[in-house]
Design a protein around this motif. Sequence first.
Motif, PDB file in Angstrom:
ATOM      1  N   ALA A  58       6.460  -7.655  -7.941  1.00 29.76           N
ATOM      2  CA  ALA A  58       5.959  -8.111  -9.241  1.00 29.76           C
ATOM      3  C   ALA A  58       6.361  -7.163 -10.362  1.00 29.76           C
ATOM      4  O   ALA A  58       6.690  -7.606 -11.468  1.00 29.76           O
ATOM      5  N   ALA A  59       6.358  -5.861 -10.074  1.00 28.10           N
ATOM      6  CA  ALA A  59       6.705  -4.884 -11.098  1.00 28.10           C
ATOM      7  C   ALA A  59       8.205  -4.836 -11.358  1.00 28.10           C
ATOM      8  O   ALA A  59       8.646  -4.474 -12.448  1.00 28.10           O
ATOM      9  N   GLY A  60       8.991  -5.182 -10.353  1.00 29.85           N
ATOM     10  CA  GLY A  60      10.441  -5.226 -10.520  1.00 29.85           C
ATOM     11  C   GLY A  60      11.093  -3.866 -10.653  1.00 29.85           C
ATOM     12  O   GLY A  60      12.149  -3.748 -11.291  1.00 29.85           O
ATOM     13  N   CYS A  61      10.497  -2.830 -10.064  1.00 30.98           N
ATOM     14  CA  CYS A  61      11.092  -1.497 -10.164  1.00 30.98           C
ATOM     15  C   CYS A  61      11.671  -1.052  -8.821  1.00 30.98           C
ATOM     16  O   CYS A  61      11.258  -1.526  -7.761  1.00 30.98           O
ATOM     17  N   GLU A  62      12.634  -0.155  -8.892  1.00 28.24           N
ATOM     18  CA  GLU A  62      13.221   0.415  -7.695  1.00 28.24           C
ATOM     19  C   GLU A  62      12.245   1.406  -7.073  1.00 28.24           C
ATOM     20  O   GLU A  62      11.361   1.922  -7.760  1.00 28.24           O
ATOM     21  N   ALA A  63      12.435   1.685  -5.778  1.00 31.55           N
ATOM     22  CA  ALA A  63      11.495   2.594  -5.120  1.00 31.55           C
ATOM     23  C   ALA A  63      12.191   3.491  -4.115  1.00 31.55           C
ATOM     24  O   ALA A  63      13.067   3.059  -3.362  1.00 31.55           O
ATOM     25  N   LEU A  64      11.781   4.750  -4.128  1.00 31.74           N
ATOM     26  CA  LEU A  64      12.117   5.698  -3.076  1.00 31.74           C
ATOM     27  C   LEU A  64      10.827   5.959  -2.313  1.00 31.74           C
ATOM     28  O   LEU A  64       9.811   6.345  -2.909  1.00 31.74           O
ATOM     29  N   VAL A  65      10.856   5.749  -1.014  1.00 28.32           N
ATOM     30  CA  VAL A  65       9.672   5.925  -0.169  1.00 28.32           C
ATOM     31  C   VAL A  65       9.863   7.182   0.670  1.00 28.32           C
ATOM     32  O   VAL A  65      10.793   7.273   1.464  1.00 28.32           O
ATOM     33  N   VAL A  66       8.994   8.160   0.458  1.00 28.58           N
ATOM     34  CA  VAL A  66       9.054   9.434   1.173  1.00 28.58           C
ATOM     35  C   VAL A  66       7.805   9.539   2.042  1.00 28.58           C
ATOM     36  O   VAL A  66       6.684   9.429   1.540  1.00 28.58           O
ATOM     37  N   HIS A  67       7.999   9.745   3.339  1.00 27.68           N
ATOM     38  CA  HIS A  67       6.844   9.734   4.245  1.00 27.68           C
ATOM     39  C   HIS A  67       7.128  10.626   5.444  1.00 27.68           C
ATOM     40  O   HIS A  67       8.271  10.701   5.911  1.00 27.68           O
ATOM     41  N   ASP A  68       6.085  11.264   5.955  1.00 27.82           N
ATOM     42  CA  ASP A  68       6.212  12.113   7.127  1.00 27.82           C
ATOM     43  C   ASP A  68       5.833  11.325   8.379  1.00 27.82           C
ATOM     44  O   ASP A  68       4.818  10.617   8.396  1.00 27.82           O
ATOM     45  N   ARG A  69       6.641  11.463   9.402  1.00 27.94           N
ATOM     46  CA  ARG A  69       6.382  10.748  10.653  1.00 27.94           C
ATOM     47  C   ARG A  69       5.090  11.213  11.309  1.00 27.94           C
ATOM     48  O   ARG A  69       4.507  10.491  12.118  1.00 27.94           O
ATOM     49  N   GLU A  70       4.634  12.414  10.975  1.00 28.40           N
ATOM     50  CA  GLU A  70       3.427  12.979  11.570  1.00 28.40           C
ATOM     51  C   GLU A  70       2.240  12.932  10.621  1.00 28.40           C
ATOM     52  O   GLU A  70       1.306  13.723  10.750  1.00 28.40           O
ATOM     53  N   ASP A  71       2.284  12.006   9.686  1.00 29.05           N
ATOM     54  CA  ASP A  71       1.170  11.812   8.749  1.00 29.05           C
ATOM     55  C   ASP A  71       0.020  11.155   9.511  1.00 29.05           C
ATOM     56  O   ASP A  71       0.139  10.020   9.975  1.00 29.05           O
ATOM     57  N   HIS A  72      -1.113  11.860   9.637  1.00 27.37           N
ATOM     58  CA  HIS A  72      -2.255  11.343  10.398  1.00 27.37           C
ATOM     59  C   HIS A  72      -3.294  10.674   9.508  1.00 27.37           C
ATOM     60  O   HIS A  72      -4.301  10.171  10.018  1.00 27.37           O
ATOM     61  N   GLU A  73      -3.062  10.654   8.203  1.00 29.62           N
ATOM     62  CA  GLU A  73      -3.991   9.975   7.295  1.00 29.62           C
ATOM     63  C   GLU A  73      -3.462   8.614   6.874  1.00 29.62           C
ATOM     64  O   GLU A  73      -4.222   7.648   6.787  1.00 29.62           O
ATOM     65  N   VAL A  74      -2.175   8.533   6.587  1.00 30.56           N
ATOM     66  CA  VAL A  74      -1.526   7.258   6.254  1.00 30.56           C
ATOM     67  C   VAL A  74      -0.343   7.106   7.200  1.00 30.56           C
ATOM     68  O   VAL A  74       0.616   7.866   7.139  1.00 30.56           O
ATOM     69  N   SER A  75      -0.414   6.128   8.063  1.00 32.13           N
ATOM     70  CA  SER A  75       0.586   5.978   9.114  1.00 32.13           C
ATOM     71  C   SER A  75       1.999   5.800   8.558  1.00 32.13           C
ATOM     72  O   SER A  75       2.205   5.133   7.532  1.00 32.13           O
ATOM     73  N   PHE A  76       2.965   6.380   9.262  1.00 32.91           N
ATOM     74  CA  PHE A  76       4.373   6.211   8.909  1.00 32.91           C
ATOM     75  C   PHE A  76       4.769   4.738   8.956  1.00 32.91           C
ATOM     76  O   PHE A  76       5.712   4.312   8.280  1.00 32.91           O
ATOM     77  N   ARG A  77       4.037   3.952   9.708  1.00 36.36           N
ATOM     78  CA  ARG A  77       4.288   2.512   9.774  1.00 36.36           C
ATOM     79  C   ARG A  77       4.227   1.876   8.390  1.00 36.36           C
ATOM     80  O   ARG A  77       4.964   0.921   8.108  1.00 36.36           O
ATOM     81  N   CYS A  78       3.377   2.399   7.511  1.00 37.35           N
ATOM     82  CA  CYS A  78       3.269   1.856   6.148  1.00 37.35           C
ATOM     83  C   CYS A  78       4.605   1.963   5.418  1.00 37.35           C
ATOM     84  O   CYS A  78       5.033   1.027   4.746  1.00 37.35           O
ATOM     85  N   ALA A  79       5.251   3.110   5.552  1.00 32.54           N
ATOM     86  CA  ALA A  79       6.552   3.304   4.904  1.00 32.54           C
ATOM     87  C   ALA A  79       7.579   2.339   5.471  1.00 32.54           C
ATOM     88  O   ALA A  79       8.384   1.757   4.728  1.00 32.54           O
TER      89      ALA A  79
END
Length: 307
Positions: free
Chosen positions: A232-253
């Motif tokens: 909806a926003a129409g903006c580009e995105a860079l997604v940076v995520h740690d595979r060992e993130d225990h609060e927000v799963s890497f699956r989200c990225a």
Amino acid sequence: MIWVPKKAWAGRSLSHLPAGLAGDAAFRLFCLPELSHYRAANHLQLAERARFHLRNAQWRRIATPVGDIQVYIFEPDRRVTLGTVLVVHGWTGEASFMTAVAEPIRRAGYRVVLFDLPAHGLSGERSTNLIECARATAIIGRQFGPLSAIVAHSFGGMISLVAAEGRQPMPYALETPRIVLVASPNKLPEVTGEFAERWGLDGAGRRAFEARLERISGRSLNCFTVVKLLRAAGCEALVVHDREDHEVSFRCAEEIVSEADGAELLPYAGFGHRNILFAPPVARTIVSYLSKVENSARQRTYSDNAA
């Protein structure tokens, strides 16, 4: 509402309450960053140390409909800036926690604007929610824009995209050509579901809790996914995520990048959810991405003018 210290809520459950009361209590708790289980036990000590890095910023106090917002502006060393980057912290965080990311961006030639969300850091109010935080983001972003990019951590990513989407009850859409999402969740119902489970809500209690959130936002919680908001926003995105993130799963990225056109994933390992903000390789990645897209935009402009 009677104020209850965080320790008094430790180990408590709302399961003994009728669904309506449980939902109402859960909503109130959900809107209190100070009581969030995501907030570190030594948060105040961490914040006191981190605010040292705001000493060279210009401090501004901005009055908004959702409270007084504390803003920090870092100017680049060069006379001509490459643009303005808005940096948005996550739930229970504050602007000072983002300075390790902000400083390399400033050194690269950008003006960097950080701010404390409502009920966070040195900003006003004690309780807040996604919509109020997004309104504050839209107001601050427009006041100090135009923006070259937004860099956001954790729930700050969804907050920023709600502001960029601009759908009511937002006052307007916050224009940004790109966003860097660091350790961002994807789906709001997963966030509220985890919260409901933590507080012992049954199905009826969870529905009552989420209904309160939907009344504020004016639509179903299923509308609040990073993927839908990016489209909806129409903006580009860079997604940076740690595979060992225990609060927000890497699956989200992985979900965001697989479903959102033009989103780029840069994975890391060994930093986790919070320390990723202080990792030099991550800061270099963000600066490299901003510089790359800035140069591409300038080349397109030059080609268009030459034609």
